[in-house]
Scaffold this motif. Sequence first.
Motif, PDB file in Angstrom:
ATOM      1  N   ASN A  21       0.821  -1.208   0.000  1.00 36.45           N
ATOM      2  CA  ASN A  21       0.000   0.000   0.000  1.00 36.45           C
ATOM      3  C   ASN A  21       0.854   1.257   0.000  1.00 36.45           C
ATOM      4  O   ASN A  21       1.924   1.282   0.600  1.00 36.45           O
ATOM      5  N   THR A  22       0.341   2.275  -0.672  1.00 38.06           N
ATOM      6  CA  THR A  22       0.906   3.612  -0.621  1.00 38.06           C
ATOM      7  C   THR A  22      -0.245   4.551  -0.251  1.00 38.06           C
ATOM      8  O   THR A  22      -1.383   4.102  -0.124  1.00 38.06           O
ATOM      9  N   GLU A  23       0.039   5.819  -0.120  1.00 33.30           N
ATOM     10  CA  GLU A  23      -1.036   6.767   0.198  1.00 33.30           C
ATOM     11  C   GLU A  23      -2.090   6.819  -0.903  1.00 33.30           C
ATOM     12  O   GLU A  23      -3.272   6.984  -0.637  1.00 33.30           O
ATOM     13  N   SER A  24      -1.647   6.677  -2.145  1.00 38.05           N
ATOM     14  CA  SER A  24      -2.576   6.844  -3.258  1.00 38.05           C
ATOM     15  C   SER A  24      -3.090   5.531  -3.849  1.00 38.05           C
ATOM     16  O   SER A  24      -3.943   5.542  -4.732  1.00 38.05           O
ATOM     17  N   GLY A  25      -2.604   4.398  -3.390  1.00 37.28           N
ATOM     18  CA  GLY A  25      -3.044   3.121  -3.956  1.00 37.28           C
ATOM     19  C   GLY A  25      -2.198   1.967  -3.479  1.00 37.28           C
ATOM     20  O   GLY A  25      -1.801   1.907  -2.326  1.00 37.28           O
ATOM     21  N   GLY A  26      -1.913   1.068  -4.411  1.00 36.43           N
ATOM     22  CA  GLY A  26      -1.108  -0.083  -4.057  1.00 36.43           C
ATOM     23  C   GLY A  26      -1.250  -1.194  -5.064  1.00 36.43           C
ATOM     24  O   GLY A  26      -1.690  -0.973  -6.200  1.00 36.43           O
ATOM     25  N   ARG A  27      -0.900  -2.394  -4.615  1.00 33.63           N
ATOM     26  CA  ARG A  27      -1.024  -3.546  -5.486  1.00 33.63           C
ATOM     27  C   ARG A  27      -1.141  -4.814  -4.663  1.00 33.63           C
ATOM     28  O   ARG A  27      -0.657  -4.894  -3.531  1.00 33.63           O
ATOM     29  N   TYR A  28      -1.805  -5.789  -5.265  1.00 31.59           N
ATOM     30  CA  TYR A  28      -1.856  -7.145  -4.735  1.00 31.59           C
ATOM     31  C   TYR A  28      -0.865  -7.935  -5.572  1.00 31.59           C
ATOM     32  O   TYR A  28      -0.869  -7.831  -6.805  1.00 31.59           O
ATOM     33  N   ILE A  66      -9.506  -0.532  -9.466  1.00 31.63           N
ATOM     34  CA  ILE A  66      -8.561  -1.535  -9.957  1.00 31.63           C
ATOM     35  C   ILE A  66      -8.264  -1.174 -11.400  1.00 31.63           C
ATOM     36  O   ILE A  66      -9.156  -1.154 -12.245  1.00 31.63           O
ATOM     37  N   ASP A  67      -6.985  -0.845 -11.656  1.00 34.00           N
ATOM     38  CA  ASP A  67      -6.642  -0.282 -12.957  1.00 34.00           C
ATOM     39  C   ASP A  67      -5.761  -1.161 -13.835  1.00 34.00           C
ATOM     40  O   ASP A  67      -5.642  -0.888 -15.029  1.00 34.00           O
ATOM     41  N   HIS A  68      -5.167  -2.212 -13.297  1.00 31.47           N
ATOM     42  CA  HIS A  68      -4.276  -3.021 -14.141  1.00 31.47           C
ATOM     43  C   HIS A  68      -4.035  -4.381 -13.498  1.00 31.47           C
ATOM     44  O   HIS A  68      -3.916  -4.489 -12.285  1.00 31.47           O
ATOM     45  N   THR A  69      -3.970  -5.402 -14.342  1.00 34.17           N
ATOM     46  CA  THR A  69      -3.569  -6.744 -13.913  1.00 34.17           C
ATOM     47  C   THR A  69      -2.481  -7.208 -14.855  1.00 34.17           C
ATOM     48  O   THR A  69      -2.622  -7.102 -16.070  1.00 34.17           O
TER      49      THR A  69
END
Length: 92
Positions: free
Chosen positions: A7-14, A37-40
């Motif tokens: 996680n970051t302040e503006s988003g993150g990733r799984y 969710i913008d990209h996989t």
Amino acid sequence: MHISEENTESGGRYVAHVDGFEAEMTFSRASGHLIIIDHTRVPDALRGKGVGQALAEYAVSRARAGEWKIVPLCPFFKAQSRQHPEWSDVLQ
């Protein structure tokens, strides 16, 4: 398969780690109760092994646990959400 969250302040990733490869599903935070969710990204070596599906299911479970909604901007996640009407409770 192990899935972690960054996680970051503006988003993150799984992130899924499988057989020495890394797949990811990225997201942006629109608010405290809404993610986009913008990209996989799944490497070719992991395609067809259900890794993308596992990331999508993880995102849905995190949304339910955090009581937030998901905007499915990513084409893969959007397609998965159409195949899973039971996810409608977390989709915006």
